[in-house]
Design a protein around this motif. Structure first.
Motif, short mmCIF file in Angstrom:
data_model
loop_
_atom_site.label_atom_id
_atom_site.label_comp_id
_atom_site.label_asym_id
_atom_site.label_seq_id
_atom_site.Cartn_x
_atom_site.Cartn_y
_atom_site.Cartn_z
N ASP A 227 -61.22 24.60 -60.15
CA ASP A 227 -60.81 23.07 -59.96
C ASP A 227 -59.94 23.04 -58.57
N ASP A 228 -59.79 24.37 -58.02
CA ASP A 228 -59.04 24.36 -56.75
C ASP A 228 -59.93 24.31 -55.55
N GLU A 229 -61.39 24.33 -55.86
CA GLU A 229 -62.42 24.42 -55.04
C GLU A 229 -62.81 22.96 -54.19
N GLY A 230 -62.51 21.97 -54.72
CA GLY A 230 -62.55 20.33 -54.28
C GLY A 230 -63.82 19.88 -54.58
N TYR A 231 -64.55 20.05 -55.37
CA TYR A 231 -65.85 19.34 -55.59
C TYR A 231 -65.70 18.00 -56.43
N ILE A 232 -66.32 16.96 -55.78
CA ILE A 232 -66.53 15.82 -56.41
C ILE A 232 -67.90 15.72 -56.79
N THR A 233 -68.11 15.11 -58.07
CA THR A 233 -69.52 14.51 -58.41
C THR A 233 -69.92 13.13 -58.05
N LEU A 234 -70.88 13.00 -57.38
CA LEU A 234 -71.58 11.63 -57.26
C LEU A 234 -72.69 11.36 -58.15
N SER A 235 -72.25 10.19 -59.08
CA SER A 235 -73.23 9.79 -60.04
C SER A 235 -73.84 8.36 -59.73
N THR A 236 -75.14 8.30 -60.17
CA THR A 236 -75.89 6.89 -60.21
C THR A 236 -75.16 5.91 -61.00
N HIS A 237 -74.39 6.53 -62.13
CA HIS A 237 -73.82 5.34 -63.05
C HIS A 237 -72.27 5.50 -63.34
N TRP A 364 -62.92 13.96 -59.84
CA TRP A 364 -64.02 14.75 -60.23
C TRP A 364 -65.24 14.11 -60.18
N ALA A 365 -65.11 12.77 -60.25
CA ALA A 365 -66.44 12.19 -60.21
C ALA A 365 -66.36 10.75 -59.68
N ILE A 366 -67.23 10.04 -59.05
CA ILE A 366 -67.31 8.91 -58.35
C ILE A 366 -68.61 8.41 -58.22
N THR A 367 -68.98 6.82 -58.34
CA THR A 367 -70.31 6.59 -58.41
C THR A 367 -70.85 6.65 -57.04
N ILE A 368 -72.20 6.60 -56.57
CA ILE A 368 -72.49 6.50 -55.39
C ILE A 368 -72.44 5.34 -54.49
N HIS A 369 -72.37 4.15 -55.53
CA HIS A 369 -72.20 2.87 -54.82
C HIS A 369 -70.55 2.87 -54.46
N LYS A 370 -69.69 3.47 -55.05
CA LYS A 370 -68.39 3.44 -54.54
C LYS A 370 -68.05 4.41 -53.28
N SER A 371 -69.00 5.57 -53.05
CA SER A 371 -68.98 6.38 -52.19
C SER A 371 -69.32 6.01 -50.85
N GLN A 372 -69.86 4.80 -50.72
CA GLN A 372 -70.32 4.35 -49.42
C GLN A 372 -69.35 4.35 -48.52
N GLY A 373 -69.61 4.70 -47.29
CA GLY A 373 -68.49 4.83 -46.30
C GLY A 373 -67.32 5.83 -46.14
N LEU A 374 -67.43 6.70 -47.16
CA LEU A 374 -66.65 8.07 -47.73
C LEU A 374 -67.28 9.21 -46.94
N THR A 375 -66.57 10.32 -46.64
CA THR A 375 -66.93 11.60 -46.25
C THR A 375 -66.39 12.84 -47.10
N PHE A 376 -67.18 13.66 -47.54
CA PHE A 376 -66.57 14.66 -48.31
C PHE A 376 -66.99 16.09 -47.86
N GLU A 377 -66.22 17.08 -48.06
CA GLU A 377 -66.40 18.42 -47.47
C GLU A 377 -67.32 19.16 -48.70
N LYS A 378 -67.16 18.75 -49.89
CA LYS A 378 -67.86 19.30 -51.09
C LYS A 378 -68.12 18.27 -52.00
N ALA A 379 -69.44 18.46 -52.37
CA ALA A 379 -69.84 17.14 -53.40
C ALA A 379 -70.94 18.15 -54.12
N ILE A 380 -71.05 17.38 -55.55
CA ILE A 380 -72.23 17.59 -56.47
C ILE A 380 -72.81 16.48 -56.94
N ILE A 381 -74.06 16.53 -56.21
CA ILE A 381 -75.02 15.24 -56.35
C ILE A 381 -75.53 15.33 -57.70
N ASP A 382 -75.70 14.05 -58.24
CA ASP A 382 -76.38 13.88 -59.78
C ASP A 382 -77.26 12.75 -59.26
#
Length: 810
Positions: A227-237, A364-382
């Motif tokens: 939990d302390d590593e800071g990964y966010i999951t980018l989901s299509t849905h 922990w997760a966000i949609t790809i659509h809502k991530s437009q314009g953001l920058t992440f250090e660490k991300a899990i791409i779904d």
């Protein structure tokens, strides 16, 4: 504006500021498009507005949604349909659109072609100009390799007959106006060249098998970060993102805290930047969704961290690689609308709504659509199940490094969706990139066109002839001096303005032929100053006085509008010529023209208003025309209608001139007719008789002869009690029927006269019952409810009797 070191950004800035060319600013993710938007917004001297296709995008861009500014209906906009729309624009919004120089459209990749044509239709309508978008300059910002417009199958079925594509560049209006394209290529988000090349290949749909294999090495089966590593999951849905956030939050054993946003004014739910009811726990992974505006810049939109503690009004967040824990307090987002500053006439952003909340959301997760314009250090791409063009590229390009991303599933080649149409468009973009020489020529063309517009009286001449045609069509109801006055104005205008400017415009190309911009060309500047002084004097000393001398007292709305348009055009031209007396500067000229558009006030309307106020406010009208005008105004007020519907001004003037004394003579007056003469003839004849006799009495008094004392209202009561009708009393006393009714109403109110003596009992009961049951606010409302069987005077008498409590007594 701070110095722009990026050559392409500087080129885009120069085109926006110094030319009228439409610009499509595109580029890979992380190349500074949004930063450029804010620089232009805060530094440009042009009158501009910023719009975006969604509420969240509009809030992030500091603007408003396309649909709110242009009042477009939702759903497909079939060409021509807006012409049938009846949506009412406020006068302020119309003025804003009329004086707009620059329209910035952010996230243009998500704007449909028909929506862009809807903007074109609104601008051309209110700016009264045939050019695409009413001549407004466009700055279109976005990346066509990112998220596309949403077009449902049923919507496309309606639009397909009119459009080859739903993308913005399919707009029929845009295809009629040339635009330049500037593609930014310097990436600020990523520094790893290997990762940049992979992203470029994904973006341009030319990824090789070796690059795809290299990318898929980031697939780590069953990857479960701490939990302390800071990964966010980018989901299509969206549902998948919501479900993961909910599961993770519930799994925490800490106390649940709920923070309610403070929402004031207008702030629609679809534009909320975070949850209005924000549920958080210690240990939750969160993302900042606003930049730190303080000098320290401790966090930015998209930064990931973990909640370590929650106090009553502070949330503590620890971000990976940051030495200190951040103390987070609520922040404010503002919803704006564009308005005109009443003092400066500048377009300004007026706050209309406020959203105050902690600048955090579960991450922990966000949609790809809502991530437009953001920058992440660490991300899990779904993104293996990507369903829309651009989704894979948007997801991958959010990450700063290749090592910082992990793939939930390997990315198959078929999920990197390609469209031949976009590839062809991208090739066109490459060919439309301008250079410094084209910038210089565009500056030159823009300045030359502004000068040609300045020294053109085409619109003024058109409006003058429109006035003459309108007057010719309505001669019968207008003052006889109006047509000769306009003809005289036309003669002077044609010889001294229209023909002179045409000759001067023919000389301008000779000055334009040099190697200098018009602003730098001193011989041209000298010529412009002299010509500007000539036309300023012509407008001030001849054209405006001739127009002002035309007799324009008429109720004809078409004539009023035509005269106002001409007067306004001359006012704008005068202001513009005065602005050139010290030389021509393009931006100053545009600013002057826009301010003149807003500052104009019709002198004819002001004089007419003063005249009407004088006639209707005076207790004793000075002339018969004034007396008739006052009566007309009173009748219009009683009936809640326009004064011209009672009698036209020209008819009043004829009544005052001819002074008819019988009903037969009255019927001969043009504008009355037999029916209207029978309805209001008694009142008109009484006013004329009264005024004529008063004039005679004043003359007698002036010669020393005695005059009879004016009878009091008591005489009206005495005559009524003697058996005379109200009409008989009016005739005998040379006063109007309504005046007699007013006298009697006073005695009904005081209880000296029973309302039943004046009005039949059945009418009294009908009026009284209606008043008691409905309690209407105005006489007009009562009249509408009771119909034509009762008069205003009868309603007033019954009302007075009710106030006096004397309805049933004498």
């Amino acid at each position: 504006m701070p110095a722009i070191v990026n050559e392409k950004l500087q080129l885009a800035h120069d085109f926006i500021l110094h030319t009228n060319r439409n610009v499509f600013l595109t580029g890979k993710a992380g190349t500074g498009k949004t930063t450029f938007l804010h620089q232009v917004k805060h530094a440009s001297s042009k009158r501009l507005a910023v719009v975006a296709p969604t509420g969240v995008a509009a809030i992030n861009a500091g603007g408003v949604t396309i649909h709110s500014l242009f009042q477009l209906p939702f759903g497909p906009l079939v060409p021509g349909a807006l012409n049938r729309e009846t949506r009412k624009f406020t006068r302020e919004k119309i003025n804003l659109l009329r004086t707009l120089d620059l329209l910035i459209v952010d996230e243009i990749s998500m704007v449909r072609a028909d929506v862009l044509d809807g903007i074109d239709a609104v601008l051309r309508r209110f700016r009264n100009r045939p050019e695409p978008f009413g001549g407004v300059q466009l700055l279109l910002i976005g990346d066509m390799q990112q998220l596309p417009p949403v077009i449902r199958d049923e919507d496309w079925a309606l639009l397909r007959p009119y459009y080859d594509t739903g993308y913005f560049f399919g707009s029929r209006a845009l295809q009629k106006t040339p635009y330049i394209s500037i593609e930014l290529d310097h990436i600020y988000r990523q520094a790893d060249q290997r990762f940049i090349e992979i992203l470029n290949s994904v973006r341009e749909k030319r990824i090789t098998r070796a690059q795809l294999d290299d990318l898929n090495q980031r697939y780590i089966p069953n990857f479960t970060p701490r939990d302390d590593e800071g990964y966010i999951t980018l989901s299509t849905h969206n549902q998948a993102a919501l479900q993961l956030n909910s599961q993770k939050l519930q799994s925490l054993r800490t106390k649940l805290h709920t923070f309610e946003a403070t929402i004031e004014g207008e702030f629609p739910a679809h534009a909320y930047p975070t949850e209005a009811s924000l549920e958080l726990k210690v240990g939750a992974q969160v993302m900042f969704n606003k930049n730190d505006l303080s000098r320290d810049k401790l966090f930015y939109n998209g930064k990931i961290g973990q909640i370590t503690d929650i106090d009553d009004d502070v949330i503590y967040v620890k971000c990976p690689n940051d030495p200190d824990t951040l103390a987070v307090s609520p922040m404010e987002w503002t919803n704006v609308r564009y308005t005109l500053d009443q003092q400066t006439n500048e377009i300004r952003e007026e706050p209309i709504g406020k959203f105050v909340q902690y600048p955090l959301k579960l991450a922990w997760a966000i949609t790809i659509h809502k991530s437009q314009g953001l920058t992440f250090e660490k991300a899990i791409i779904d993104a293996a199940s990507a369903f829309a063009h651009g989704q894979v590229y948007v997801a991958l390009s959010r990450c700063k490094t290749l090592e910082g991303l992990v793939l939930r599933e390997p990315i198959p080649s078929h999920s990197i969706k390609t469209e031949l149409l976009l590839e062809e468009f991208h090739e066109q973009v490459q060919q439309q990139t301008p250079d410094e020489q084209e910038l210089w020529h565009s500056k030159q063309t823009n300045q030359e066109q502004l000068l040609l517009d300045l020294f053109s009286f085409e619109r003024s001449y058109y409006l003058l002839n429109k006035c003459r045609r309108t007057v010719a069509e309505h001669l019968g109801s207008l003052d006889e001096g109006l047509e000769p006055g306009l003809n005289q104005l036309n003669t002077v205008f044609k010889e001294k303005a229209h023909e002179v400017t045409e000759r001067f415009r023919q000389q301008l190309p000779r000055y334009f032929a040099g190697s200098l911009l018009p602003e730098e060309n001193q011989p041209l500047q000298d010529r412009v100053r002299k010509a500007g002084a000539y036309f300023r004097d012509l407008i001030t000393h001849e054209l405006q006085p001739l127009l002002a001398s035309c007799p324009t007292e008429t109720d004809n709305k078409q004539v009023h509008e035509a005269l106002d348009e001409l007067e306004k055009e001359l006012f704008i031209k005068l202001q513009c010529f005065e602005a050139t007396l010290d030389g021509f500067q393009a931006l100053a000229y545009q600013k002057t023209r826009n301010h003149a558009e807003l500052n104009f006030q019709s002198s004819r309307k002001k004089e007419s208003r003063k005249s009407d106020e004088a006639r209707t406010s005076s207790e004793k009208p000075r002339t018969l025309y004034d007396a008739l005008a006052k009566w007309r105004q009173d009748q219009a007020g009683e009936l809640d209608t326009g004064a011209h519907t009672i009698l036209p001004r020209k008819t009043l003037a004829e009544l005052a001139r001819s002074k008819p004394s019988t009903l037969e003579e009255l019927m001969q007056i043009k504008g009355l007719g037999k029916m209207k003469a029978r309805l209001i003839g008694d009142d008109l004849l009484a006013i004329i008789r009264s005024f004529t006799e008063n004039e005679s009495a004043e003359k007698t008094a002036a010669t020393g002869e005695k005059t009879a004392k004016t009878p009091s209202p008591a005489l009206s009561l005495a005559l009524f009690r003697s058996g005379k009708t109200i009409a008989d009393i009016a005739l005998e006393r040379n006063i109007t029927v309504s005046t007699v009714e007013g006298h009697l109403a006073k005695f009904v109110s005081s209880g000296q006269l029973s309302v039943y003596d004046v009005i039949p009992a059945e009418k009294v009961e009908a009026i009284r019952t209606y008043l008691e049951k409905h309690t209407p606010k105005t006489l007009t409302e009562t009249k509408a409810g009771l119909g034509d069987d009762v008069t205003f005077s009868e309603i007033r008498m019954v009302y007075n009797s009710l106030l006096a409590g004397k309805t049933g007594t004498d």
